[in-house]
Write a protein that holds these residues in place. Structure first.
Motif, PDB file in Angstrom:
ATOM      1  N   GLY A   1       0.791  -1.226   0.000  1.00  0.00           N
ATOM      2  CA  GLY A   1       0.000   0.000   0.000  1.00  0.00           C
ATOM      3  C   GLY A   1       0.817   1.266   0.000  1.00  0.00           C
ATOM      4  N   LYS A   2       2.128   1.150  -0.219  1.00  0.00           N
ATOM      5  CA  LYS A   2       2.994   2.325  -0.215  1.00  0.00           C
ATOM      6  C   LYS A   2       2.642   3.253  -1.373  1.00  0.00           C
ATOM      7  N   THR A   3       2.643   4.566  -1.108  1.00  0.00           N
ATOM      8  CA  THR A   3       2.340   5.546  -2.141  1.00  0.00           C
ATOM      9  C   THR A   3       3.545   5.755  -3.041  1.00  0.00           C
ATOM     10  N   LEU A   4       3.327   5.666  -4.337  1.00  0.00           N
ATOM     11  CA  LEU A   4       4.396   5.824  -5.306  1.00  0.00           C
ATOM     12  C   LEU A   4       4.354   7.208  -5.942  1.00  0.00           C
ATOM     13  N   LYS A   5       5.499   7.653  -6.437  1.00  0.00           N
ATOM     14  CA  LYS A   5       5.599   8.947  -7.091  1.00  0.00           C
ATOM     15  C   LYS A   5       5.017   8.868  -8.487  1.00  0.00           C
ATOM     16  N   MET A   6       4.248   9.878  -8.874  1.00  0.00           N
ATOM     17  CA  MET A   6       3.641   9.902 -10.196  1.00  0.00           C
ATOM     18  C   MET A   6       4.605  10.509 -11.210  1.00  0.00           C
ATOM     19  N   PRO A   7       4.501  10.106 -12.467  1.00  0.00           N
ATOM     20  CA  PRO A   7       5.419  10.629 -13.496  1.00  0.00           C
ATOM     21  C   PRO A   7       5.156  12.095 -13.796  1.00  0.00           C
ATOM     22  N   ALA A   8       6.198  12.790 -14.259  1.00  0.00           N
ATOM     23  CA  ALA A   8       6.054  14.200 -14.614  1.00  0.00           C
ATOM     24  C   ALA A   8       5.256  14.346 -15.905  1.00  0.00           C
ATOM     25  N   TYR A   9       4.730  15.539 -16.112  1.00  0.00           N
ATOM     26  CA  TYR A   9       3.878  15.803 -17.275  1.00  0.00           C
ATOM     27  C   TYR A   9       4.699  15.967 -18.541  1.00  0.00           C
ATOM     28  N   GLU A  10       4.279  15.291 -19.579  1.00  0.00           N
ATOM     29  CA  GLU A  10       4.782  15.508 -20.930  1.00  0.00           C
ATOM     30  C   GLU A  10       3.579  15.638 -21.849  1.00  0.00           C
ATOM     31  N   ARG A  11       3.543  16.704 -22.587  1.00  0.00           N
ATOM     32  CA  ARG A  11       2.357  17.019 -23.380  1.00  0.00           C
ATOM     33  C   ARG A  11       2.006  15.927 -24.384  1.00  0.00           C
ATOM     34  N   SER A  12       3.005  15.272 -24.924  1.00  0.00           N
ATOM     35  CA  SER A  12       2.771  14.289 -25.980  1.00  0.00           C
ATOM     36  C   SER A  12       2.594  12.877 -25.448  1.00  0.00           C
ATOM     37  N   ARG A  13       2.402  12.726 -24.151  1.00  0.00           N
ATOM     38  CA  ARG A  13       2.312  11.385 -23.574  1.00  0.00           C
ATOM     39  C   ARG A  13       0.966  11.167 -22.884  1.00  0.00           C
TER      40      ARG A  13
ATOM     41  N   LEU B   1      -0.506  15.101  -9.225  1.00  0.00           N
ATOM     42  CA  LEU B   1      -0.297  15.453 -10.626  1.00  0.00           C
ATOM     43  C   LEU B   1      -0.272  16.960 -10.837  1.00  0.00           C
ATOM     44  N   VAL B   2      -1.260  17.656 -10.278  1.00  0.00           N
ATOM     45  CA  VAL B   2      -1.380  19.093 -10.518  1.00  0.00           C
ATOM     46  C   VAL B   2      -0.312  19.868  -9.765  1.00  0.00           C
ATOM     47  N   GLY B   3      -0.002  19.451  -8.530  1.00  0.00           N
ATOM     48  CA  GLY B   3       1.031  20.122  -7.757  1.00  0.00           C
ATOM     49  C   GLY B   3       0.754  21.591  -7.603  1.00  0.00           C
ATOM     50  N   SER B   4       1.790  22.399  -7.793  1.00  0.00           N
ATOM     51  CA  SER B   4       1.645  23.848  -7.654  1.00  0.00           C
ATOM     52  C   SER B   4       1.103  24.487  -8.919  1.00  0.00           C
ATOM     53  N   GLY B   5       1.155  23.733 -10.037  1.00  0.00           N
ATOM     54  CA  GLY B   5       0.686  24.288 -11.291  1.00  0.00           C
ATOM     55  C   GLY B   5       1.701  25.175 -11.980  1.00  0.00           C
TER      56      GLY B   5
ATOM     57  N   ASP C   1       5.462  24.275 -11.903  1.00  0.00           N
ATOM     58  CA  ASP C   1       6.673  23.561 -12.298  1.00  0.00           C
ATOM     59  C   ASP C   1       6.485  22.874 -13.638  1.00  0.00           C
ATOM     60  N   ASN C   2       7.605  22.607 -14.317  1.00  0.00           N
ATOM     61  CA  ASN C   2       7.543  21.972 -15.629  1.00  0.00           C
ATOM     62  C   ASN C   2       6.888  20.599 -15.566  1.00  0.00           C
ATOM     63  N   GLY C   3       7.047  19.906 -14.430  1.00  0.00           N
ATOM     64  CA  GLY C   3       6.509  18.559 -14.319  1.00  0.00           C
ATOM     65  C   GLY C   3       5.060  18.491 -13.898  1.00  0.00           C
ATOM     66  N   ASP C   4       4.460  19.658 -13.572  1.00  0.00           N
ATOM     67  CA  ASP C   4       3.079  19.668 -13.103  1.00  0.00           C
ATOM     68  C   ASP C   4       2.107  19.561 -14.277  1.00  0.00           C
ATOM     69  N   TYR C   5       1.005  18.880 -14.028  1.00  0.00           N
ATOM     70  CA  TYR C   5      -0.031  18.703 -15.045  1.00  0.00           C
ATOM     71  C   TYR C   5      -0.967  19.910 -15.005  1.00  0.00           C
ATOM     72  N   PRO C   6      -1.342  20.454 -16.155  1.00  0.00           N
ATOM     73  CA  PRO C   6      -2.281  21.591 -16.149  1.00  0.00           C
ATOM     74  C   PRO C   6      -3.641  21.150 -15.624  1.00  0.00           C
TER      75      PRO C   6
ATOM     76  N   LEU D   1      -8.277   8.873  -5.783  1.00  0.00           N
ATOM     77  CA  LEU D   1      -8.364   9.911  -6.801  1.00  0.00           C
ATOM     78  C   LEU D   1      -7.866  11.262  -6.299  1.00  0.00           C
ATOM     79  N   GLY D   2      -8.297  11.661  -5.100  1.00  0.00           N
ATOM     80  CA  GLY D   2      -7.896  12.964  -4.579  1.00  0.00           C
ATOM     81  C   GLY D   2      -6.399  13.105  -4.458  1.00  0.00           C
ATOM     82  N   ALA D   3      -5.746  12.093  -3.914  1.00  0.00           N
ATOM     83  CA  ALA D   3      -4.293  12.141  -3.751  1.00  0.00           C
ATOM     84  C   ALA D   3      -3.592  12.127  -5.100  1.00  0.00           C
ATOM     85  N   VAL D   4      -4.111  11.355  -6.038  1.00  0.00           N
ATOM     86  CA  VAL D   4      -3.504  11.290  -7.371  1.00  0.00           C
ATOM     87  C   VAL D   4      -3.583  12.639  -8.063  1.00  0.00           C
ATOM     88  N   VAL D   5      -4.749  13.265  -8.037  1.00  0.00           N
ATOM     89  CA  VAL D   5      -4.922  14.566  -8.680  1.00  0.00           C
ATOM     90  C   VAL D   5      -4.018  15.604  -8.039  1.00  0.00           C
TER      91      VAL D   5
END
Length: 760
Positions: free
Chosen positions: A579-591, A609-613, A615-620, A602-606
């Motif tokens: 049940g350990k929480t894993l790090k999510m991959p960084a955002y790439e527009r073409s992936r 992903l979104v983070g601070s909004g 950084d380059n790795g944050d999902y819009p 879902l809440g933790a995943v979102v």
């Protein structure tokens, strides 16, 4: 559900149902009306239904529905769900809350603001403005406030129902039992029926898990026309009487998905046909002056509201026929058709309606127009084209009950051959998506099947009854031990000479503990149940399965890769070992990112992903996401939204309870094939096949991100910011075109009827 004879038709597995959500195109599964910007994504209630209680708020049964409001105590999501159900039953809803309307959930705020629900602040009723924590300290405070409120009601208002929703077990400020008891005793003294959430002893009535079949019709004869939806007359309810609410929901889904997609329309048409029969007879009598006008209504009112039940229990008895147009209007008893009493004539028509309800295909009933109905009522002795009348006794394929999958009589070991373990992937769920090798292993080779709990019943149903089937006991907290038990059982049975099928969902190599089992079967550790001097087992044969990571998106026309939208995809999970929480991959527009086993988080995943909004790795936050549940099964469903709205979507009354197993698909491939398509997201010279300019899509590798020398650095940085801002505006417009102006999510449900040709 009414007691009409059509009810008896709603029990056989026929066709798969496609329901709910928002506007679409003719190339997509049928969907319901859109949530526009004014509704903020919340579904408008389709009034005219019933709470499935022995009480109706409809105007036809009460002169003024406002005289018996439906009261709800609490202001959370459960209160919003109860309010929505009551609104669909035409009730006048009053919500009692604490701490002001600003503390209510978003949906209740919206409904109060738009006049659908009335709000009463209990703090004001108490005469002070203490906060919620202070008020909850008193076990009688709210009961006193309610007593004052009820005492000041006009004499024309008679409270009948109260739902206490802030006693939900999961609430941090749950109402105490003492407080709920005080309110319950007050209501009992006033003859008000009470439902108290999670306190069954404080309930006078309970809520069943329900489903309402909407009446979906094409808005025109054009094949590209959008479907229109109106309030449905057919409702079903399932209750387990407090023995298992989740199980009741599952049983309801099983019932719903076994009914034809047009069953709601069929019920509406049958009801209209019954009404037409009464209207025609009343009009006939008025024209012939057979009765005083007042008696016509009285005669028709005397007929059972479900008058088509006025028929013998066996539907094969003939219906009394009226003479044809070319025949004499004189009946066998010497009377004429014109002299037949209105009630008797209408009752006879109802029997005819009962016959067609029993024998005509649902598709035929759903396709009837009013002109067709008038024709059938006028010329009852002829069977219209397309009608059918077959009996169960004459069916060449009788329906048999499926065998139990919990046999206590294991098959005898086969000493003439060595044992073998087959590790098989069952695919996403639909039996036709099994590989030929997997199908043969299950139906011909297996002596015992050890199945994971997520393997659907439709696949297990293929296994012959003589084969023992064991379902893994992977309830929460027991997954590791259940896995160990299944591996030990597989080795023991194989050493007894059996062919053991280890059956897994999807593909066993994709988060299916494929590696653990291969290593275990290759060299099982010694134990009290296995002898160390036994020869090694033959190598485990692995039969790959269709992975849900690829199949589930495809079932809803969502590609994992698509030229112009996605050049690659990644499969991940937020849950690690133990049940350990894993790090999510960084955002790439073409992936495209496919997330398995993450919907419950879902809440933790979102948030991850979104983070601070920034950084380059944050999902819009406006990035499209699809949550796909029970892919390829009759009740499959997809919720399409954006990262910023998907949590609200999953909490809405429209979505309701989740349907595991579920998965997420995140990225620009989600809307790529919707409508006319949206495959120009990446732009530039990227063709989606790894072209050399694929990185020019304003991602981490863009040329705009390269550091230049001297004064050009600041200029290119500013140009990069402008390009990113322009792209964000364009992306938000893409999302608006995909979902609709102001629409925050869309729900699509059900398997296309075309899959019927692949039934096994």
């Amino acid at each position: 559900m009414t007691s009409c004879s059509l009810q008896s038709r709603l029990r056989l597995p026929e066709r798969l149902l496609i329901l709910t959500a928002v506007t679409g195109t003719s190339s997509r599964p049928m969907v319901s009306p859109s949530c526009n910007s004014e509704t903020r994504g919340f579904s408008n209630p389709h009034t005219g239904g019933s709470l499935l209680l022995s009480f109706s708020f409809r105007k036809s049964s009460r002169p003024d529905p406002q005289s018996a409001p439906f009261y709800i105590l609490g202001s959370g999501l459960l209160a919003a769900q109860r309010a929505f159900s009551a609104l669909e039953a035409d009730a006048s809803v009053v919500v009692f809350g604490k701490g002001g309307l600003e503390n209510a959930c978003e949906e209740l705020k919206w409904r109060v603001h738009h006049g659908q629900v009335d709000w009463v602040d209990l703090d004001h009723a108490l005469g002070h403005h203490n906060n919620a924590d202070d008020v909850f300290k008193s076990d009688t405070a709210d009961a006193s406030a309610l007593e004052t409120y009820f005492a000041n009601l006009p004499s024309s208002v008679t409270p009948k129902f109260l739902c206490i929703t802030d006693t939900l077990l999961s609430l941090p400020t749950r109402r105490s039992r003492a407080s709920a008891t005080s309110i319950y005793n007050l209501c009992r003294a006033r003859n008000i029926s009470v439902n108290t959430t999670d306190y069954p002893t404080l309930c006078d009535f309970s809520f069943a898990t329900t489903h309402r079949f909407l009446d979906v019709t094409a808005s025109s004869s054009s094949p590209s026309s959008q479907p229109s939806t109106s309030a449905g007359f057919l409702q079903i309810a399932v209750t387990t009487n407090g023995q298992g609410c989740r199980l009741a929901g599952r049983i309801k889904r099983e019932i719903v998905t076994r009914l034809p997609r047009d069953v709601g329309r069929a019920v509406g048409n049958v009801g209209r046909m019954r009404a037409l029969a009464k209207e025609r007879d009343a009009k006939f009598d008025l024209e012939k002056a057979s009765f005083p006008n007042s008696s016509i209504t009285e005669d028709l009112d005397e007929i059972d509201p479900c008058g088509d039940t006025d028929v013998a229990s066996t539907p094969n008895l003939p219906v009394p026929q009226r003479p044809g147009k070319s025949c004499s209007s004189t009946k066998m008893d010497g009377t004429t058709l014109d002299s037949e009493p209105t009630a008797e004539r209408t009752r006879r028509r109802m029997k005819w309606v009962a016959q067609i309800s029993e024998y005509w295909p649902f598709e035929k009933l759903a396709a009837m127009t009013e002109k067709d109905m008038e024709k059938y009522l006028e010329d009852e002795e002829s069977e219209p084209e397309g009608a059918s009348a077959t009996t169960k006794e004459g069916s060449p394929h009788p329906t048999l009950s499926p065998p139990s999958i919990h046999s206590i009589f294991p098959s005898q070991p086969n000493s003439s051959r060595s044992g073998q373990i087959l590790l098989i992937g069952s695919g996403p769920g639909h039996p036709s998506l099994l590989t030929l090798a997997a199908h043969r292993a299950l139906t011909e080779l297996a002596d015992i099947v050890l199945a994971d709990k997520l393997v659907p019943a439709a696949v297990l149903a293929l296994i012959p009854s003589k084969v023992e089937v064991v379902i893994a006991k992977k309830f929460p907290g027991n997954a590791d031990r259940a896995q160990q038990e299944m591996m030990e059982r597989a080795v023991n049975e194989a050493r007894r000479g059996k062919c053991v099928v280890r059956l897994k969902q999807g593909d066993p190599a994709i988060y299916g503990r494929f590696g653990e089992e291969i290593l275990y079967f290759r060299n099982p550790p010694p134990s009290s149940s296995t002898a160390t001097n036994l020869p090694p087992l033959p190598p485990t044969l692995v039969i790959p399965g269709v992975s849900s990571a690829l199949a589930a998106p495809t079932m809803f026309d969502i590609p994992c890769t698509q030229r112009g939208a996605s050049t690659s995809f990644l499969v991940t999970t937020p849950v690690g070992k133990g049940g350990k929480t894993l790090k999510m991959p960084a955002y790439e527009r073409s992936r495209t990112v496919v997330v398995l086993m993450g919907v419950a988080r879902l809440g933790a995943v979102v948030k991850a992903l979104v983070g601070s909004g920034r950084d380059n790795g944050d999902y819009p936050p406006h990035l499209p996401i699809a949550i796909i549940e029970r892919a390829s099964m009759p009740d499959q469903r997809v919720i399409e939204s954006t990262l910023e709205d998907v949590e609200s979507a999953m909490e809405s009354a429209e979505v309701g309870a989740q349907r595991p197993p579920g998965m997420m698909v995140i990225g620009w491939s989600v809307p790529a094939l919707w409508g006319e398509g949206n495959v120009n997201v990446l732009g530039g010279d990227d063709d989606g096949e790894g072209g050399e300019d694929a990185a020019k899509s304003v991602n981490g590798n863009s040329e705009l991100h390269q550091t230049t020398e001297g004064g050009h650095h600041q200029e290119e940085k500013s140009e990069m910011t402008n390009r990113e801002n322009l792209q964000t505006v364009e992306d938000i417009e893409r999302v608006r075109n995909w979902l609709g102006d102001g629409v925050r999510w869309r729900v699509r449900e059900g398997l296309s009827p075309a899959w019927d040709i692949f039934s096994l």
